[in-house]
Design an enzyme around this catalytic site. Structure first.
Site, PDB file in Angstrom:
ATOM      1  N   PRO A 181      -2.914  13.507  18.641  1.00 48.29           N
ATOM      2  CA  PRO A 181      -4.597  13.700  19.264  1.00 48.29           C
ATOM      3  C   PRO A 181      -5.388  13.192  17.964  1.00 48.29           C
ATOM      4  CG  PRO A 181      -3.377  16.141  19.589  1.00 48.29           C
ATOM      5  CD  PRO A 181      -2.667  15.341  19.375  1.00 48.29           C
TER       6      PRO A 181
ATOM      7  N   GLU B 135       5.588  21.982  17.977  1.00 51.58           N
ATOM      8  CA  GLU B 135       3.938  22.301  17.755  1.00 51.58           C
ATOM      9  C   GLU B 135       3.515  20.902  16.739  1.00 51.58           C
ATOM     10  OE1 GLU B 135       6.263  25.217  18.266  1.00 51.58           O
ATOM     11  OE2 GLU B 135       5.085  25.805  18.832  1.00 51.58           O
TER      12      GLU B 135
ATOM     13  N   ARG C 272      -1.872  -1.910  34.615  1.00 60.21           N
ATOM     14  CA  ARG C 272      -2.817  -2.363  36.124  1.00 60.21           C
ATOM     15  C   ARG C 272      -3.669  -3.740  35.693  1.00 60.21           C
ATOM     16  NH1 ARG C 272      -7.615  -1.420  35.387  1.00 60.21           N
ATOM     17  NH2 ARG C 272      -8.355  -1.304  37.342  1.00 60.21           N
TER      18      ARG C 272
ATOM     19  N   ASP D 226     -14.979  -8.646  33.045  1.00 61.20           N
ATOM     20  CA  ASP D 226     -14.710  -9.564  32.844  1.00 61.20           C
ATOM     21  C   ASP D 226     -16.230  -8.734  31.556  1.00 61.20           C
ATOM     22  OD1 ASP D 226     -16.899  -9.276  34.600  1.00 61.20           O
ATOM     23  OD2 ASP D 226     -16.615 -10.062  35.538  1.00 61.20           O
TER      24      ASP D 226
END
Ligand code: 4F9
Length: 242
Positions: free
Chosen positions: A92, A119, A156, A171
Site C-alpha cells: 500500500p 503484518e 492483456r 491510443d
C-alpha cells in the site's frame, strides 16, 4: 516466435493464483506461450528446521514481520532464471498502479512480483526492488490479490493476448477517457430503448455520439481524469451541444 513474458511471483500462497490465472484470457495466453507464470514459494528458501519466514518485530509490538533471508534467496533464484528482471513489491506504500505503468511493464521480458503477507516485512527488503506498487488505498490480507491484478492488467497488453483488435484500444485518443455506453439486442427491454443514433448506420455520427458520451461521462464521474485530457476543437464543440 517471440519469447514469452516471464512473470515470476514470490509468494507463500501460490495456490491462490490457480483460479484467476487458469481461466479465460490468461489461460489462453499461457497456452499460446505469450506469457509464462512461475511461482517461487519463499518458504522453500527458509533453511531453519521450522522453515520460519516471519519473526517478532524488533522494538516490540504486535504481529509478525517477514524475515529478509528467505525472500533474498528466493529473489536470487528467480533472477537467475532470466536476465534483466524488473523486481516489483506489492505494498500500500507504493506508487498507485495505473494503465500507463501497465503499458510500460508489458514491454519487459521478465517481471518478478513479491507478495508480502502477515503484518509486514523487514524494511531491508525494499533495497532489492526496482519498484513498489499499490493497487489502491486499502489494506489487503497480503500482496497476492494485488499481484494478480497487476499481472492481469499487464498480460492483456502483451501483443497477441487480446487478438489484433487490441492495438487501437489504448491510443492517446482514448487514454484517460471512460468508455462510452454500449448496447446490444434487444432494441427495447423493460421499457428502456437503445439510442436511435446507434441504429442509424451513420458511422461518423455514431463515432461523434460515442466520443461525446465518453467525454461527458468522464467530466461528470472522474473530474481528475477529465482535467488531464487534451481536448480537440471538435471535443469542445461536442461538450457544448444541448
Ligand atoms: C498491496 C494493498 C498493494 C494495496 C499488501 C497488504 C496491498 C497489500 N496494494 N495489503 N499487503
Amino acid at each position: 516466435m517471440n519469447e514469452p513474458l516471464l512473470i515470476q511471483i514470490l509468494t507463500l500462497f501460490p495456490e491462490m493464483f490457480e483460479g484467476p490465472f487458469n481461466h479465460s484470457i490468461l489461460k489462453r495466453a499461457q497456452e499460446q506461450r505469450l506469457i509464462e507464470f512461475r511461482f517461487v514459494n519463499f518458504r522453500d528458501f527458509a533453511y531453519d528446521k521450522h522453515r520460519m519466514v516471519d519473526d517478532t518485530p524488533y522494538g516490540g509490538g504486535s504481529g509478525m514481520v517477514l524475515k529478509p533471508e528467505p525472500i533474498y534467496r528466493a529473489l536470487q533464484a528467480a533472477k537467475a532464471v532470466k536476465p534483466d528482471a524488473k523486481v516489483i513489491l506489492l505494498t500500500p506504500q507504493g506508487e498507485v498502479f495505473k494503465q500507463e505503468r501497465a503499458r510500460q511493464l508489458a514491454a519487459y521480458r521478465h517481471l518478478i512480483l513479491i507478495c508480502g503477507h502477515y503484518e509486514g516485512f523487514d524494511e531491508r527488503i525494499r533495497a532489492w526492488v526496482d519498484l513498489e506498487l499499490s493497487i489502491g488505498d486499502y489494506v489487503l490480507t497480503g500482496g497476492e490479490l494485488a499481484a494478480m491484478i497487476v499481472s492481469d492488467a499487464v498480460a492483456r497488453l502483451v501483443p497477441g493476448v487480446l487478438g489484433s483488435e487490441n492495438s487501437a484500444v489504448h491510443d492517446s485518443f482514448t487514454e484517460n477517457l471512460l468508455d462510452y455506453p454500449q448496447y446490444t439486442r434487444p432494441f427495447e427491454f423493460n421499457g428502456m430503448k437503445v439510442p436511435e443514433i446507434l441504429l442509424s448506420g451513420h458511422h461518423a455520427q455514431i463515432e461523434a455520439w460515442r466520443r461525446k458520451q465518453a467525454l461527458k461521462r468522464t467530466a461528470e464521474r472522474r473530474p481528475d481524469l477529465f482535467q488531464k485530457l487534451v481536448l480537440t476543437e471538435e471535443d469542445q464543440r461536442l461538450l457544448k451541444e444541448e
